[in-house]
Design a protein around this motif. Structure first.
Motif, PDB file in Angstrom:
ATOM      1  N   ASN A 126      -3.539  60.587 -81.605  1.00  0.00           N
ATOM      2  CA  ASN A 126      -3.600  60.359 -80.158  1.00  0.00           C
ATOM      3  C   ASN A 126      -2.255  60.628 -79.488  1.00  0.00           C
ATOM      4  O   ASN A 126      -2.190  61.240 -78.419  1.00  0.00           O
ATOM      5  N   LYS A 127      -1.171  60.147 -80.128  1.00  0.00           N
ATOM      6  CA  LYS A 127       0.154  60.338 -79.536  1.00  0.00           C
ATOM      7  C   LYS A 127       0.514  61.816 -79.493  1.00  0.00           C
ATOM      8  O   LYS A 127       0.998  62.325 -78.473  1.00  0.00           O
ATOM      9  N   THR A 128       0.256  62.515 -80.599  1.00  0.00           N
ATOM     10  CA  THR A 128       0.543  63.955 -80.640  1.00  0.00           C
ATOM     11  C   THR A 128      -0.339  64.713 -79.662  1.00  0.00           C
ATOM     12  O   THR A 128       0.105  65.653 -78.992  1.00  0.00           O
ATOM     13  N   GLN A 171       1.071  64.298 -76.254  1.00  0.00           N
ATOM     14  CA  GLN A 171       2.257  65.130 -76.093  1.00  0.00           C
ATOM     15  C   GLN A 171       1.873  66.590 -75.856  1.00  0.00           C
ATOM     16  O   GLN A 171       2.476  67.271 -75.016  1.00  0.00           O
TER      17      GLN A 171
END
Length: 411
Positions: A3-5, A8
């Motif tokens: 999710n974080k990647t 980004q």
């Protein structure tokens, strides 16, 4: 985990799209501005030349009107050598303050802009033969209106571009993550299956070693059955580790083929001879029809491994009947066929037989000592030789592996 990647990537793609769209808008605005100004400048130069010719003919220095039809929004001024305005047409477009501002610019040659309060004039001048100065000023209000509307349109488009950029960024990030997530899931499954496969022989070894440790008084002969089982599990474990290392090196592109001119007849004949005794013990007839001197460019060791894997599978799942090995070249490729009369493979399992750790009959395969990696390695060897494989199978009737390797020819 992703999710974080993913966020980004969405942010990065959004910024890129937003910058690109706004750069396009800026290019559109400035190119339109340049084109409009160029058109005005061209018109001013033409009018200046025409008006100068007329003034030279009239050679007047008074305030009487010169018979000339002015272009809309253009003002025509004539200054004498002392800087006094002696002619203006039309008289209603410029007030006194505008005329004074243009007087200050009367010494400037070439086309340039003059800003007067809320108005912008594009002006050009030219010296006359008598020492006077001709000046034409054009009110840029229509062009400024066009550019203002265009700027509003670009600004509104910029707001829309933010939404488009975010949506496009999310779409591209999702597309980019499809192979990554698939590869991650495959890796997780691979690690899970490998751990399970390694745990089984290790558990067997531990159990038998614990039992032997509890009875140290027993002789080797008394514990021979346990020792035999442990040796089998050790052999199975070693083969599994070798297969895992082969696939790991393949995945990291560290496995290179040592290709030379090899004779498939000799390799297949060696493999068939190696399985003859095992086939005879099981009561299976193993026959081979091999075209002599069938040569290709390939890695002899890997090709031997390929045929051993397929032959081992055929012998393992054939309880009675026969196994036939066939080799022929057609000028463009070598065709290998290995057919058995074994238990066969269900139709729904055929698309997955080359998947790692996949086994159509897990209980029977584990009993036979298979890890489910052999056919994955076999397919890699075939593809590394730019070949292809096709499998046909009918449950309880047998399976046929058809392998095609390019470059086959008989010298």
């Amino acid at each position: 985990m992703f999710n974080k990647t993913r966020l980004q990537l969405v942010t990065l793609y959004s910024i890129v799209f937003f910058v690109l769209l706004n750069c396009f808008g800026a290019m559109l605005y400035f190119s339109t501005q340049q084109r409009l100004y160029a058109q005005v400048d061209s018109s001013l130069q033409k009018e200046l030349n025409t008006f100068a010719t007329l003034m030279n003919r009239q050679a007047r220095r008074d305030n009487r009107e010169v018979p000339y039809r002015p272009v809309r929004l253009m003002s025509y001024l004539f200054w004498d050598e002392s800087g006094k305005l002696v002619f203006q047409t039309p008289r209603d477009l410029l007030d006194d303050s505008a005329i004074e501002a243009l007087r200050a610019e009367s010494e400037e040659l070439g086309v340039h802009s003059v800003t007067l309060e809320d108005n912008v004039y594009r002006t050009v001048g030219k010296q006359t033969a008598s020492g006077g100065y001709i000046q034409i000023a054009y009110n840029m209000e229509p062009e400024r209106s066009v550019l203002g509307n265009l700027l509003i349109f670009i600004g509104a488009g910029g707001l829309v571009s933010v939404i488009i950029a975010v949506l496009a960024g999310y779409f591209l990030a999702s597309r980019a993550f499809v192979p990554i997530q698939k590869a991650w899931e495959q890796q997780q499954q691979f690690v899970s299956d490998a751990s399970h496969e390694l745990r089984t022989p290790l558990s067997v070894l531990r159990i038998h070693l614990e039992q032997m440790f509890r009875h140290p008084e027993r002789t080797v002969e008394q514990e021979s059955r346990k020792i035999s089982v442990m040796l089998d599990e050790t052999q199975r474990l070693g083969k599994l580790v070798d297969d895992l290392l082969t696939l790991a090196r393949k995945d990291s592109s560290q496995m290179e083929l040592l290709k030379t001119r090899v004779n498939l007849h000799d390799i297949l004949q060696s493999v068939v001879h190696g399985f003859q005794d095992m086939a005879r013990l099981k009561g299976i007839e193993l026959t081979a029809d091999l075209e002599p001197h069938a040569e290709i460019q390939g890695d002899a060791d890997r090709l031997h491994q390929l045929f051993v894997i397929v032959m081992d599978n055929a012998l393992k799942y054939t309880k009675q009947g026969e196994i036939k090995v066939w080799l022929k070249t057609d000028g463009a490729a070598a065709q290998i066929e290995i057919a058995d009369t074994g238990i066969g493979i269900a139709e729904e399992d055929l698309p997955r037989i080359f998947d790692r750790f996949f086994r159509a009959d897990k209980v029977r395969n584990r009993k036979e000592g298979g890890s489910g990696l052999g056919l994955s390695i076999a397919k890699w060897i075939i593809e590394a030789h730019e070949g292809s494989v096709y499998v046909e199978s009918v449950p309880e009737r047998g399976t046929v592996f058809r392998i095609s390797l390019p470059g086959g020819k008989t010298p």
